[in-house]
Design a protein around this motif. Structure first.
Motif, PDB file in Angstrom:
ATOM      1  N   GLN A 337      -5.548  65.463  54.712  1.00  0.00           N
ATOM      2  CA  GLN A 337      -4.441  65.260  55.648  1.00  0.00           C
ATOM      3  C   GLN A 337      -4.753  65.848  57.026  1.00  0.00           C
ATOM      4  O   GLN A 337      -4.248  65.362  58.035  1.00  0.00           O
ATOM      5  CB  GLN A 337      -3.162  65.873  55.083  1.00  0.00           C
ATOM      6  CG  GLN A 337      -2.565  65.065  53.933  1.00  0.00           C
ATOM      7  CD  GLN A 337      -1.329  65.721  53.360  1.00  0.00           C
ATOM      8  OE1 GLN A 337      -1.357  66.888  52.967  1.00  0.00           O
ATOM      9  NE2 GLN A 337      -0.240  64.973  53.300  1.00  0.00           N
ATOM     10  N   THR A 341      -3.542  61.007  58.549  1.00  0.00           N
ATOM     11  CA  THR A 341      -2.475  60.499  57.692  1.00  0.00           C
ATOM     12  C   THR A 341      -2.073  59.087  58.100  1.00  0.00           C
ATOM     13  O   THR A 341      -1.181  58.498  57.518  1.00  0.00           O
ATOM     14  CB  THR A 341      -1.231  61.414  57.747  1.00  0.00           C
ATOM     15  OG1 THR A 341      -0.777  61.506  59.108  1.00  0.00           O
ATOM     16  CG2 THR A 341      -1.558  62.795  57.206  1.00  0.00           C
ATOM     17  N   TYR A 455      -0.603  59.970  53.348  1.00  0.00           N
ATOM     18  CA  TYR A 455      -2.045  60.031  53.169  1.00  0.00           C
ATOM     19  C   TYR A 455      -2.697  58.719  53.595  1.00  0.00           C
ATOM     20  O   TYR A 455      -2.054  57.662  53.622  1.00  0.00           O
ATOM     21  CB  TYR A 455      -2.407  60.268  51.693  1.00  0.00           C
ATOM     22  CG  TYR A 455      -2.141  61.667  51.192  1.00  0.00           C
ATOM     23  CD1 TYR A 455      -3.122  62.652  51.265  1.00  0.00           C
ATOM     24  CD2 TYR A 455      -0.900  61.998  50.638  1.00  0.00           C
ATOM     25  CE1 TYR A 455      -2.886  63.937  50.794  1.00  0.00           C
ATOM     26  CE2 TYR A 455      -0.656  63.276  50.176  1.00  0.00           C
ATOM     27  CZ  TYR A 455      -1.659  64.242  50.255  1.00  0.00           C
ATOM     28  OH  TYR A 455      -1.414  65.508  49.794  1.00  0.00           O
TER      29      TYR A 455
END
Length: 490
Positions: A337, A341, A455
């Protein structure tokens, strides 16, 4: 006309001349030698004969006239007392009639069983032909699947699709066994279904023990997620998957992955477990036993035990008929992350100018390429629109475990494009060399709103080639699995 129902064209039985390329036939018979009752109860049959396409006796497919239609002999048939087209689908209907169904019931059930219109049973020639493109979900494909079942020696079965169904354990889908404290298995369980509801319902049940401890984390047992029509979905032990009954039949796993399959059954009653397991493992492309674990402890654990009466294997030959996007493992396939993202952040994080060729650092994997130890990778060189841009591809070495890439070389330049599929943003790549070692295309996709945030994942989609959409899996039936499980003490 198969008067004695022996599935052979015998001397004295009415027969047509060899058909032309259009498959049309004409058959007449002497009513003084064939009674009306005989004609009404006999099926018209057509022998499928293997051989070289140039040999006069070889059966050819009008859709592929330069190829033999089969590699082994079998017989197609029509319903008893009926003329007209003789093809794999009418042969399936005839199997239903032979098992006690009326013709109308058999046709209705075949229609549901294969997901086709009943009228297509007699004429599917105007359907699209599946070649090296995504497999067409149509009657022609279902006919080809049925023909493959006959060619490989499967017994055709037409099931009552509207019958009630009671819950019952099913086949062993896979087993990984190290010892009595470290093992995992996957089984398919039939669910209860009331009469009047078409098809079947089943669950995918998975169990794993590590160091004697039951691993019950869903993301560990069910790491794969599909991009379904309603977005990303993880299907677990509580999910009811749908399908149809009979042989061949259809399956819809996770409301995403569609397939049609047929089965070849074999009795293993009274056979030593060790011998059966070794025989299954010797067929690497269909093996479902200890594909990823040492085998000595499994064979030692079964010792001299034999399978009981009713034990059998079921070789399931399946063809995928769609290409859902999926993430193989949500535990390992996410980008950090801190890196990205969103797909836009991923582009910024992986510029080609910062790629280190010696270590592959700064690039993204696109899977194996020309062999299991070669890795296709990519990095970004520019943007041409908010949803497209340019990339540099690399060819890299992989270590023996295929976990570390190194010694990369820049190869082709290409492009990327971002699209929205079923509500999810997905990035595709174009312009690289073919990747024959992989049956899948590698993509990158956004997954929003998980318990730990947003994600970017590496995703996959099967390549659009029919030959890559087929697979065999040899499974123990429930009787065999119950006996093996008891012997192993798990």
């Amino acid at each position: 006309m198969d008067l004695n129902a022996n599935s052979a064209c015998d001397a004295g039985e009415p027969a047509s001349a060899r058909t032309g390329a259009d498959g049309a036939y004409s058959l007449t018979y002497d009513t003084s030698k064939v009674t009306a009752a005989q004609a009404a109860s006999a099926s018209l049959i057509a022998a499928m004969v293997p051989g070289a396409p140039t040999e006069p006796g070889t059966t050819l497919d009008a859709a592929q006239p330069g190829q033999a239609a089969t590699t082994s002999a079998y017989v197609l048939r029509q319903a008893p007392g009926k003329s007209g087209p003789i093809n794999p689908l009418t042969t399936l209907v005839a199997a239903g009639i032979a098992a006690g169904m009326t013709e109308s019931a058999a046709r209705a059930n075949v229609s549901i069983q294969l997901g086709i219109e009943a009228a297509k049973i007699d004429n599917y020639q105007d359907d699209e032909t599946s070649t090296a493109t995504p497999v067409a979900d149509n009657a022609r494909t279902m006919a080809r699947t049925t023909a493959l079942a006959l060619e490989r020696g499967a017994t055709l079965e037409v099931a009552d699709q509207m019958a009630a169904q009671t819950a019952s354990p099913g086949d062993l889908v896979s087993l990984s066994y190290t010892d009595a404290s470290n093992y995992g298995f996957r089984t398919s369980h039939t669910l209860t279904k009331p009469a009047g509801t078409a098809g079947t319902l089943y669950e995918d049940q998975r169990t794993r023990f590590t160091g004697g401890v039951n691993v019950d984390r869903l993301a560990t047992l069910y790491p794969l997620i599909y991009l379904t029509s309603t977005g990303w979905k993880r299907c677990d032990s509580t999910t009811a998957h749908t399908g149809t009954l009979g042989n061949p039949s259809r399956s819809n796993y996770c409301n995403a992955a569609l397939s049609v399959a047929f089965s070849l059954r074999q009795s293993i009653a009274d056979q030593p477990m060790s011998g059966v397991l070794q025989a299954m493992q010797s067929a690497a492309t269909s093996n479902t036993i200890n594909n990823d674990a040492p085998n000595d402890s499994l064979l030692a654990a079964v010792g001299s035990a034999a399978f009981p009466a009713g034990a059998g294997t079921r070789l399931r030959a399946a063809m995928d008929i769609n290409r859902p996007i999926f993430i193989t493992n949500t535990n390992t396939d996410a980008r950090p992350q801190s890196e990205a993202t969103t797909l836009e952040q991923l582009i910024v994080a992986k510029p080609a100018a910062k790629v280190v060729l010696a270590t592959a650092a700064g690039s993204l994997t696109l899977g194996v390429s020309t062999s299991s130890l070669r890795n296709l990778r990519v990095a970004f060189t520019g943007t041409t629109s908010p949803t497209s841009g340019t990339v540099q591809f690399y060819d890299c070495e992989l270590n023996a475990a295929a976990t570390v890439a190194s010694n990369c070389a820049a190869t082709d330049t290409g492009s990327y494009a971002i699209e929205t599929v079923n509500g999810a943003r997905v990035m595709r790549f174009a312009g690289h060399a073919p990747t024959p070692a992989s049956p899948q295309e590698n993509l990158y996709a956004e997954v929003k709103g998980t318990a730990t945030g947003d994600y970017v994942f590496r995703a996959r989609q099967s390549k659009p080639a029919q030959m890559l959409a087929t697979s065999d899996a040899n499974r123990l039936n429930n009787t065999a699995w119950a006996a093996l499980k008891s012997t192993l003490g798990i």
